[in-house]
Write an enzyme that holds these catalytic residues in place. Structure first.
Site, PDB file in Angstrom:
ATOM      1  N   HIS A  36       0.829  -1.211   0.000  1.00  0.00           N
ATOM      2  CA  HIS A  36       0.000   0.000   0.000  1.00  0.00           C
ATOM      3  C   HIS A  36       0.868   1.268   0.000  1.00  0.00           C
ATOM      4  CE1 HIS A  36      -4.110  -1.719   0.423  1.00  0.00           C
ATOM      5  NE2 HIS A  36      -3.395  -2.766   0.807  1.00  0.00           N
ATOM      6  N   SER A  69     -11.045 -17.697 -23.654  1.00  0.00           N
ATOM      7  CA  SER A  69     -10.381 -17.904 -22.372  1.00  0.00           C
ATOM      8  C   SER A  69     -10.581 -19.347 -21.939  1.00  0.00           C
ATOM      9  CB  SER A  69     -10.966 -16.953 -21.323  1.00  0.00           C
ATOM     10  OG  SER A  69     -10.912 -17.545 -20.041  1.00  0.00           O
ATOM     11  N   GLY A 124      -7.891 -14.722  -7.551  1.00  0.00           N
ATOM     12  CA  GLY A 124      -8.363 -14.381  -6.209  1.00  0.00           C
ATOM     13  C   GLY A 124      -7.400 -14.742  -5.100  1.00  0.00           C
ATOM     14  N   ALA A 125      -6.142 -15.068  -5.442  1.00  0.00           N
ATOM     15  CA  ALA A 125      -5.168 -15.433  -4.410  1.00  0.00           C
ATOM     16  C   ALA A 125      -4.237 -14.267  -4.088  1.00  0.00           C
ATOM     17  CB  ALA A 125      -4.359 -16.645  -4.858  1.00  0.00           C
ATOM     18  N   SER A 129      -3.385 -11.959 -10.827  1.00  0.00           N
ATOM     19  CA  SER A 129      -3.819 -12.584 -12.070  1.00  0.00           C
ATOM     20  C   SER A 129      -4.345 -11.527 -13.033  1.00  0.00           C
ATOM     21  CB  SER A 129      -4.888 -13.635 -11.788  1.00  0.00           C
ATOM     22  OG  SER A 129      -5.965 -13.053 -11.103  1.00  0.00           O
ATOM     23  N   GLU A 162      -7.115  -0.854 -15.781  1.00  0.00           N
ATOM     24  CA  GLU A 162      -7.696  -1.401 -14.552  1.00  0.00           C
ATOM     25  C   GLU A 162      -8.464  -0.324 -13.774  1.00  0.00           C
ATOM     26  OE1 GLU A 162      -5.708  -4.490 -12.875  1.00  0.00           O
ATOM     27  OE2 GLU A 162      -6.860  -4.495 -11.023  1.00  0.00           O
ATOM     28  N   ASP A 174       1.513  -3.864  -9.545  1.00  0.00           N
ATOM     29  CA  ASP A 174       1.308  -5.189 -10.129  1.00  0.00           C
ATOM     30  C   ASP A 174       1.647  -5.213 -11.620  1.00  0.00           C
ATOM     31  OD1 ASP A 174       0.396  -5.652  -7.599  1.00  0.00           O
ATOM     32  OD2 ASP A 174      -1.725  -5.669  -8.148  1.00  0.00           O
TER      33      ASP A 174
HETATM   34  C1  GLA Z   1      -3.004  -4.510  -4.838  1.00  0.00           C
HETATM   35  C2  GLA Z   1      -2.906  -3.360  -5.833  1.00  0.00           C
HETATM   36  C3  GLA Z   1      -1.496  -2.751  -5.840  1.00  0.00           C
HETATM   37  C4  GLA Z   1      -1.017  -2.419  -4.435  1.00  0.00           C
HETATM   38  C5  GLA Z   1      -1.250  -3.604  -3.491  1.00  0.00           C
HETATM   39  C6  GLA Z   1      -0.921  -3.271  -2.063  1.00  0.00           C
HETATM   40  O1  GLA Z   1      -2.196  -5.579  -5.273  1.00  0.00           O
HETATM   41  O2  GLA Z   1      -3.209  -3.807  -7.129  1.00  0.00           O
HETATM   42  O3  GLA Z   1      -1.479  -1.609  -6.659  1.00  0.00           O
HETATM   43  O4  GLA Z   1      -1.633  -1.257  -3.946  1.00  0.00           O
HETATM   44  O5  GLA Z   1      -2.571  -4.086  -3.551  1.00  0.00           O
HETATM   45  O6  GLA Z   1       0.425  -3.049  -1.904  1.00  0.00           O
END
Ligand code: GLA
Length: 385
Positions: A36, A69, A124-125, A129, A162, A174
């Site tokens: 975060h 998919s 969802g883990a 993904s 996103e 991510d």
């Molecule tokens: C998710 C979000 C990221 C980041 C994390 C927490 O994975 O996609 O952008 O904020 O939470 O670090």
């Protein structure tokens, strides 16, 4: 089960009756530390997993995208009209349409394409993904169309897909991890400048292993809670008169906290400011080859997420506690929170006993049995063929 790339090619042939022009693979990720902090303009240190999403793809005439998919078993088809109106393509297709939308928005001449998508990244883990799907589609379209979009500019575009198309207010970690990571390295990313440094992360050489435990904890209100954390951080920064919490250092923390009267905001700010510092400390240790010594920083990060950011759940805390009690050098939740996975840094020969200890602790609490795997840092998005 056959390899994820072979399945993509076989799926493409079956759906579209011809071989694909190429295959593009993009990985899921874990975040070693820095949670975060990305949307606070701070620092993160993720690495790519050897679990990947693959897009087998070819161009097709006109502004049309046809996508199969493996996971859903569906084939969807959309044109420019649907893409240009966020919301018209829903479900998993929104991640694909979102990438087409973001490219078009940025002025690129996106080629029409047929794509077959397969993945080894569990959904969802908390292993990204969605970013893996965005990155596989994005790199395929960039290559197929010969678009002028270097890798360092791709994460921002996938993030826009996103944020604005799918509607999840996530940061840039991510997508950066999926696109920019390197084999054997963690990605030290400054989320303000988007500058990166590839930090060697040689677990095997240090006689260590990284255990990833999937808690299987159901995501409880994760979307709303994520957005609420983001709001608290923005409110904290505004109250402190800084552009983002990145601009508060640990030396300034006490003074900053004294200026905040809301105890919840104080806790959120304390997490982000101390977490940024933990990333810098982890990077310094890794640069010096002192891999074993990062354990306490991982555990401190977990405590901060549990007590100050309040994003852990009982399954996650149980996994961390059991791993530490069984001898892990450090353990923490990874990802956005409210479920997902736990990382445990362990001696190479302790991976199985630590995993067994976590499984036993789950059984004692009556939780659904966790899954686990050990991982090494893998490469980011690549064209395979
Ligand atoms: C998710 C979000 C990221 C980041 C994390 C927490 O994975 O996609 O952008 O904020 O939470 O670090």
């Amino acid at each position: 089960m056959t390899d994820v790339a072979d399945r993509a090619t076989a799926g493409f042939r079956r759906e579209f009756g011809a071989p694909p022009a190429g295959q593009w693979a993009a990985p899921g990720r874990v975040n070693l530390i820095g949670e975060h902090t990305d949307y606070n303009d701070g620092f993160v240190l993720p690495f790519a997993l050897p679990l990947r999403t693959v897009a087998a793809a070819d161009r097709q005439e006109g502004a049309r995208w046809t996508v199969w998919s493996e996971l859903s078993g569906e084939t969807i088809d959309f044109g420019a009209d649907e893409v240009d109106e966020p919301g018209r393509v829903a479900g998993w297709g929104a991640y694909v349409a979102g990438v087409v939308w973001a490219l078009r928005e940025a002025g690129h001449d996106v080629p029409g394409a047929r794509l077959a998508i397969t993945s080894d990244v569990p959904l969802g883990a908390g292993l990204s993904s969605s970013a893996a799907l965005e990155a596989a589609v994005l790199t395929a379209l960039v290559d197929l169309g010969g678009l002028d979009l270097p890798a360092e500019r791709q994460p921002r575009l996938a993030q826009r897909a996103e944020n604005h198309y799918v509607g999840a207010p996530t940061g840039i970690m991510d997508q950066s991890a999926s696109i920019r990571c390197r084999d054997g390295h963690a990605l030290f990313l400054d989320c303000r400048s988007e500058g990166v440094e590839h930090i060697p992360f040689d677990l095997r050489g240090a006689g260590l292993a990284m255990l990833v435990v999937d808690s299987h904890a159901p995501h409880r209100h994760a979307d709303g809670e994520y957005a609420a954390r983001r709001k608290s951080c923005e409110a904290g920064a505004e109250r402190l008169g800084v552009p983002a919490l990145r601009d508060v250092t640990v030396d300034q923390l006490d003074t900053a906290l004294a200026r905040l009267d809301d105890p919840e905001t104080r806790r959120r700010v304390r997490h982000v400011v101390t977490e940024d510092q933990r990333v810098l400390d982890t990077v310094a240790l890794l640069r010096a080859g002192r891999v074993r010594e990062i354990g306490p920083l991982l555990t401190a990060s977990h405590v901060s997420m549990r007590d100050d950011f309040e994003i852990t759940v009982p399954e996650i805390d149980t996994a961390v506690e059991a791993a530490l009690a069984a001898g892990a050098l450090g353990a923490r939740m990874t990802g956005g929170g409210f479920g997902g996975c736990v990382l445990a840094l362990v001696e190479a020969d302790a991976a199985d006993p630590v995993a067994d200890a976590v499984t036993a602790a789950y059984a004692e609490q009556g939780f659904r049995a966790p899954d686990h795997l050990t991982v090494l840092p893998a490469p980011g998005a690549v064209r395979l063929t």
